[in-house]
Motif scaffolding. Structure first.
Motif, PDB file in Angstrom:
ATOM      1  N   VAL A 300      10.979  -0.001  -8.695  1.00  0.00           N
ATOM      2  CA  VAL A 300      10.784   1.392  -8.299  1.00  0.00           C
ATOM      3  C   VAL A 300      10.831   1.498  -6.779  1.00  0.00           C
ATOM      4  N   VAL A 301      11.565   2.489  -6.274  1.00  0.00           N
ATOM      5  CA  VAL A 301      11.530   2.828  -4.849  1.00  0.00           C
ATOM      6  C   VAL A 301      10.720   4.105  -4.685  1.00  0.00           C
ATOM      7  N   THR A 302       9.783   4.089  -3.759  1.00  0.00           N
ATOM      8  CA  THR A 302       9.056   5.303  -3.410  1.00  0.00           C
ATOM      9  C   THR A 302       9.309   5.620  -1.942  1.00  0.00           C
ATOM     10  N   ILE A 303       9.588   6.873  -1.657  1.00  0.00           N
ATOM     11  CA  ILE A 303       9.877   7.305  -0.287  1.00  0.00           C
ATOM     12  C   ILE A 303       8.567   7.735   0.364  1.00  0.00           C
ATOM     13  N   VAL A 304       8.132   6.978   1.356  1.00  0.00           N
ATOM     14  CA  VAL A 304       6.927   7.323   2.121  1.00  0.00           C
ATOM     15  C   VAL A 304       7.372   8.300   3.204  1.00  0.00           C
ATOM     16  N   CYS A 305       7.124   9.593   2.957  1.00  0.00           N
ATOM     17  CA  CYS A 305       7.854  10.642   3.675  1.00  0.00           C
ATOM     18  C   CYS A 305       7.159  11.168   4.921  1.00  0.00           C
ATOM     19  N   GLY A 306       5.886  10.836   5.161  1.00  0.00           N
ATOM     20  CA  GLY A 306       5.231  11.350   6.351  1.00  0.00           C
ATOM     21  C   GLY A 306       3.889  10.697   6.615  1.00  0.00           C
TER      22      GLY A 306
END
Length: 331
Positions: A300-306
């Protein structure tokens, strides 16, 4: 065959316009997270840039276009991250930027908008009231109104994250994307579905701000009267119809997560990845925590957006030691 508003050729061209500071953000497998999550987890870290969020990718496109057209000014409504990004991109191109925000927005985000030289106007309501005020300013002053997620540059700027994901080995099975206005989800989702269609695109939103998730599930715009979540960056009440149309084409699922799961995700990213993140950036981890069986055995890839967060609030949300017995980590 239906298509989204986005275009792969324009997205690839965007990489030539966006300041390299915002491109090729770190992507790495974080094995320390995996024992508690039960799956392979890679992090796409969108906080290692001057505005500490992914929003600069889109505002770089907007500011570049405005400068090329000889425009002098722009205005946007923001919960904080878009405003910082537009202020940064506009400052570098000689644009006068005005940001309208709720006076209840995160203080650290508001302070940073001011520090970047933008004019800041505060309204007494929520983000939707800020959107109305920004539109009124644009009409009165005859300047560009930047509407996050509606304006295609914000989506196609975010979509460059998708190019970097699919171009970097190893392959992955699922991408978890924070869902707010929809620019990040539709941008990344468009690229992934075009270039790696076997990858599952799952959007994640808080239970306390579910409008776009409900809209996706019902295939029509669903609004809410209020929001109640610590994840201010995704707390919208009025989904944009064109964005929903795009989301329906690129998202395989949209899920809602509890506040306790968001806080647990923030703690895990601090303890196991050394990352201080805002609540919106922990939505992907929260989704895994709430449904471990779904992701078991996957990459799984999770985008750590901020990572723009008020530190006093952060310590309240993430500072307490997790307690499985007390149910702080949902299963």
């Amino acid at each position: 065959m239906q298509t989204t508003r986005l275009d792969l050729a324009r997205i690839r061209a965007a990489r030539r316009v966006i300041d390299p500071l915002f491109l090729d953000s770190p992507l790495y497998r974080c094995e320390a997270l995996e024992p508690d999550l039960g799956c392979a987890v890679s992090i796409k870290l969108e906080t290692a840039n001057p505005v500490r969020s992914f929003k600069g990718r889109g505002t770089e496109l907007v500011a570049s276009l405005l400068a090329d057209q000889g425009s002098r000014a722009a205005v946007c409504a923001s919960a904080g991250n878009l405003g910082q990004a537009l202020a940064w991109s506009g400052r570098g191109r000689g644009l006068d930027i005005t940001v309208v925000a709720s006076r209840f927005a995160t203080v650290a985000k508001l302070d940073r908008i001011r520090a970047l030289g933008a004019g800041l106007e505060l309204v007494d309501g929520d983000h939707e009231m800020a959107r109305e005020r920004a539109a009124a300013i644009a009409r009165y002053e005859g300047i560009r109104l930047l509407e996050d997620s509606l304006d295609i540059e914000t989506c196609e700027g975010a979509a460059t994250i998708g190019l970097e994901l699919v171009d970097t080995p190893p392959s992955f099975d699922t991408v978890l994307i924070a869902l707010g206005g929809g620019a990040l989800a539709t941008g990344v989702g468009h690229v992934v579905k075009a270039l790696a269609p076997e990858v599952e695109v799952i959007c994640v939103q808080p239970l306390g701000a579910p409008a776009l998730t409900h809209s996706w599930r019902q295939r029509r715009v669903v609004t809410t009267e209020s929001t109640d979540t610590i994840a201010d960056g995704v707390a919208g009440r009025y989904p944009i119809p064109a964005v929903l149309d795009d989301l329906l084409l690129v998202a395989d699922d949209a899920v809602l997560v509890r506040e306790a799961s968001i806080m647990a995700g923030m703690r895990m990213l601090l303890e196991h990845a050394g990352l201080v993140v805002e609540p919106s950036a922990a939505l992907g981890i929260a989704a895994i925590l709430e449904d471990r069986d779904r992701y078991a055995g996957r990459h799984v890839v999770t985008i750590v957006c901020g990572s723009n967060v008020d530190m006093d609030a952060y310590h309240r949300w993430a500072g307490a030691a997790p307690s499985r017995a007390a149910g702080s980590w949902p299963s």
